[in-house]
Design a protein around this motif. Structure first.
Motif, PDB file in Angstrom:
ATOM      1  N   GLU A 105       0.865  -1.184   0.000  1.00 42.73           N
ATOM      2  CA  GLU A 105       0.000   0.000   0.000  1.00 42.73           C
ATOM      3  C   GLU A 105       0.898   1.228   0.000  1.00 42.73           C
ATOM      4  N   VAL A 106       0.599   2.204  -0.851  1.00 41.83           N
ATOM      5  CA  VAL A 106       1.458   3.378  -1.017  1.00 41.83           C
ATOM      6  C   VAL A 106       0.682   4.633  -0.648  1.00 41.83           C
ATOM      7  N   TYR A 107       1.304   5.464   0.186  1.00 38.58           N
ATOM      8  CA  TYR A 107       0.701   6.700   0.662  1.00 38.58           C
ATOM      9  C   TYR A 107       1.615   7.863   0.326  1.00 38.58           C
ATOM     10  N   GLU A 108       1.018   8.940  -0.176  1.00 45.07           N
ATOM     11  CA  GLU A 108       1.777  10.149  -0.515  1.00 45.07           C
ATOM     12  C   GLU A 108       1.761  11.094   0.684  1.00 45.07           C
ATOM     13  N   MET A 109       2.948  11.429   1.170  1.00 51.40           N
ATOM     14  CA  MET A 109       3.082  12.302   2.333  1.00 51.40           C
ATOM     15  C   MET A 109       4.200  13.310   2.090  1.00 51.40           C
ATOM     16  N   ASP A 110       3.871  14.596   2.116  1.00 51.85           N
ATOM     17  CA  ASP A 110       4.874  15.665   2.011  1.00 51.85           C
ATOM     18  C   ASP A 110       5.778  15.488   0.797  1.00 51.85           C
ATOM     19  N   GLY A 111       5.179  15.132  -0.325  1.00 54.55           N
ATOM     20  CA  GLY A 111       5.927  15.030  -1.564  1.00 54.55           C
ATOM     21  C   GLY A 111       6.708  13.743  -1.745  1.00 54.55           C
ATOM     22  N   ARG A 112       6.587  12.813  -0.796  1.00 58.62           N
ATOM     23  CA  ARG A 112       7.258  11.525  -0.937  1.00 58.62           C
ATOM     24  C   ARG A 112       6.217  10.408  -0.877  1.00 58.62           C
ATOM     25  N   TYR A 113       6.638   9.213  -1.246  1.00 59.02           N
ATOM     26  CA  TYR A 113       5.722   8.088  -1.372  1.00 59.02           C
ATOM     27  C   TYR A 113       6.211   6.947  -0.485  1.00 59.02           C
ATOM     28  N   ALA A 139      10.038   6.413  -1.665  1.00 59.00           N
ATOM     29  CA  ALA A 139      10.507   6.825  -2.989  1.00 59.00           C
ATOM     30  C   ALA A 139      10.117   8.275  -3.216  1.00 59.00           C
ATOM     31  N   ASP A 140      10.799   8.900  -4.181  1.00 62.22           N
ATOM     32  CA  ASP A 140      10.481  10.270  -4.550  1.00 62.22           C
ATOM     33  C   ASP A 140       9.427  10.344  -5.639  1.00 62.22           C
ATOM     34  N   GLN A 141       9.129   9.203  -6.264  1.00 63.90           N
ATOM     35  CA  GLN A 141       8.130   9.120  -7.320  1.00 63.90           C
ATOM     36  C   GLN A 141       7.212   7.938  -7.047  1.00 63.90           C
ATOM     37  N   PRO A 142       5.963   7.994  -7.475  1.00 63.83           N
ATOM     38  CA  PRO A 142       5.072   6.846  -7.264  1.00 63.83           C
ATOM     39  C   PRO A 142       5.515   5.598  -8.013  1.00 63.83           C
ATOM     40  N   THR A 143       6.383   5.761  -9.007  1.00 59.24           N
ATOM     41  CA  THR A 143       6.908   4.623  -9.753  1.00 59.24           C
ATOM     42  C   THR A 143       8.263   4.155  -9.229  1.00 59.24           C
ATOM     43  N   GLY A 144       8.655   4.654  -8.046  1.00 58.65           N
ATOM     44  CA  GLY A 144       9.885   4.200  -7.426  1.00 58.65           C
ATOM     45  C   GLY A 144      11.129   4.823  -8.008  1.00 58.65           C
ATOM     46  N   PRO A 145      12.280   4.205  -7.720  1.00 55.22           N
ATOM     47  CA  PRO A 145      12.429   2.977  -6.938  1.00 55.22           C
ATOM     48  C   PRO A 145      12.213   3.209  -5.435  1.00 55.22           C
ATOM     49  N   PHE A 146      11.515   2.257  -4.805  1.00 50.98           N
ATOM     50  CA  PHE A 146      11.271   2.314  -3.371  1.00 50.98           C
ATOM     51  C   PHE A 146      12.427   1.658  -2.621  1.00 50.98           C
ATOM     52  N   THR A 147      12.905   2.338  -1.592  1.00 48.74           N
ATOM     53  CA  THR A 147      14.021   1.853  -0.789  1.00 48.74           C
ATOM     54  C   THR A 147      13.570   1.720   0.657  1.00 48.74           C
ATOM     55  N   GLU A 148      13.893   0.608   1.286  1.00 49.98           N
ATOM     56  CA  GLU A 148      13.484   0.396   2.668  1.00 49.98           C
ATOM     57  C   GLU A 148      14.088   1.453   3.592  1.00 49.98           C
ATOM     58  N   ILE A 149      13.276   1.933   4.524  1.00 52.28           N
ATOM     59  CA  ILE A 149      13.751   2.987   5.428  1.00 52.28           C
ATOM     60  C   ILE A 149      14.514   2.409   6.615  1.00 52.28           C
ATOM     61  N   SER A 150      14.525   1.080   6.759  1.00 52.46           N
ATOM     62  CA  SER A 150      15.244   0.432   7.848  1.00 52.46           C
ATOM     63  C   SER A 150      15.663  -0.954   7.415  1.00 52.46           C
ATOM     64  N   ASP A 151      16.719  -1.480   8.048  1.00 51.32           N
ATOM     65  CA  ASP A 151      17.145  -2.844   7.756  1.00 51.32           C
ATOM     66  C   ASP A 151      16.447  -3.850   8.663  1.00 51.32           C
ATOM     67  N   GLU A 152      15.378  -3.391   9.350  1.00 52.87           N
ATOM     68  CA  GLU A 152      14.558  -4.254  10.187  1.00 52.87           C
ATOM     69  C   GLU A 152      13.078  -4.001   9.887  1.00 52.87           C
ATOM     70  N   PRO A 153      12.214  -4.943  10.224  1.00 55.79           N
ATOM     71  CA  PRO A 153      10.779  -4.669  10.090  1.00 55.79           C
ATOM     72  C   PRO A 153      10.370  -3.503  10.986  1.00 55.79           C
ATOM     73  N   LEU A 154       9.187  -2.978  10.729  1.00 59.43           N
ATOM     74  CA  LEU A 154       8.681  -1.879  11.538  1.00 59.43           C
ATOM     75  C   LEU A 154       8.637  -2.248  13.009  1.00 59.43           C
TER      76      LEU A 154
END
Length: 374
Positions: A105-113, A139-154
């Motif tokens: 699921e992708v959410y747009e927040m403050d210009g990021r995705y 990601a900076d675009q809805p088409t990615g590339p998406f990069t994990e924000i952590s090396d662990e699960p939430l």
């Protein structure tokens, strides 16, 4: 690419113009374009999610179609969909993930995705067969590339979890997720009935939880709260439709999963799916609460989306839906996956209109397969 071939091979979209060119004079106004389509869409996704982005386009994400990650489609009108390729790649150096990438699921927040998703966690010292956790990628675009924000699960609640969904309410962020059925046997009258029928010795269940998370999506605040679970008694009005996978002898599990929460007229609506996601009885209901962490009361008119073969239709396995609005905010839609006789076991995407009436009753205009206007 399998999905591109499918899209080019299936033509389900027609565009009709009303106005002078079609013999209807519009009193000097520009012709009005009416977009029509028919389900299922030529997209082979499970667990579909549609983002109405600030760039004026719709973006669809889902399970499947690519290896170890997620792909995306884009559309200007909800009828014509263009495959954008793989937008997130899992099992990369530094990633906490290893396999089984589900329900983005992708959410747009403050210009990021921000992408919330489920995957198997590499850390598995006890060799669990189901080791799912939830992560976040950006990601900076809805088409990615998406990069994990952590090396662990939430976070790690100590049991496998899937199907992340978030709601921002009152300046706070809430995460909803499903505890997997895995190693969660539950005693109930349904379980007693299944034993008496020599169907199953035990019945495992999945439950929907909610928990507050930080507004930057990096940490959990407080303890998860159990919000929804299958009914425990045989006379509960929800038991019949939520237990079909058990009562039909299909599998020894009852699911409450695929939750999607949204606010409407001061109430929190939570849609959810029940029964086996791979079977014909997968169906959708909803519950309503006053607060993001409940309590939630299941609706009397459940299920609101289910197979239609008993009434002459061809759709089964309808579930894991979400709600989104048209660009002008006037229409509500739900997107979900299902199956037809033609598509077989492959999950494909459906979009149908939905509404909430003056009494707060939610209904879905589906599942449909006939041509209709968006």
């Amino acid at each position: 690419m399998k999905l591109l071939t499918r899209m080019s091979a299936v033509l389900l979209v027609a565009v009709a113009l009303t106005g002078p060119l079609s013999g209807c004079h519009n009193k000097g106004k520009s012709p009005v374009e009416t977009i029509t389509y028919a389900n299922p869409l030529p997209v082979a996704f499970g667990d579909p999610f549609i983002l109405s982005a600030s760039d004026g386009k719709y973006y669809m994400y889902g399970t499947g179609g690519v290896e170890k990650g997620f792909g995306a489609y884009s559309s200007d009108n909800l009828a014509d969909w263009h495959f954008e390729g793989q937008v997130y790649f899992g099992d990369q150096p530094g990633s906490w993930t290893v396999k089984n990438y589900w329900a983005p699921e992708v959410y747009e927040m403050d210009g990021r995705y921000y992408m919330f998703f489920s995957a198997d966690w590499k850390e598995n010292p006890t060799h669990e067969l189901e080791n799912f956790r939830i992560g976040v990628a950006v990601a900076d675009q809805p088409t990615g590339p998406f990069t994990e924000i952590s090396d662990e699960p939430l976070f790690d609640p100590g049991y496998p979890i899937i199907d992340a969904n978030i709601l921002q309410h009152g300046g706070k962020t809430y995460l909803y997720y499903s505890r997997c059925c895995y190693k969660n046997p539950v005693e109930s009258e349904v379980a007693e009935w299944a034993r008496a029928q020599d169907l199953f010795e035990e019945i495992e269940e999945s439950w929907v939880y909610g928990v507050e998370i930080s507004n930057d999506f990096t940490s959990v605040i407080g303890e998860p709260v159990l919000l929804l679970q299958p009914p425990t008694t045989m006379d509960d009005p929800q038991t019949g439709w939520e237990s079909r996978s058990v009562t039909s002898g299909e599998v020894n599990r009852r699911w409450t999963e695929g939750s999607f929460a949204f606010e409407y007229n001061g109430k929190i609506y939570m849609m959810y799916s029940a029964n086996f996601f791979g079977g014909e009885n997968y169906a959708v209901g909803y519950a309503v609460g006053d607060n993001p962490l409940g309590p939630f009361v299941k609706a009397a008119n459940n299920p609101v989306l289910e197979k239609n073969v008993a009434t002459g239709g061809e759709v089964t396995g309808t579930g894991h839906n979400m709600m989104f609005r048209s660009k002008d905010g006037e229409k509500m839609y739900t997107v979900y996956h299902g199956r037809t006789q033609k598509t077989g076991d492959e999950r494909v995407v459906f979009i149908d209109g939905m509404r909430i009436d003056a009494n707060g009753i939610l209904t879905v205009d589906g599942p449909s397969t006939s041509e209709k206007e968006l």
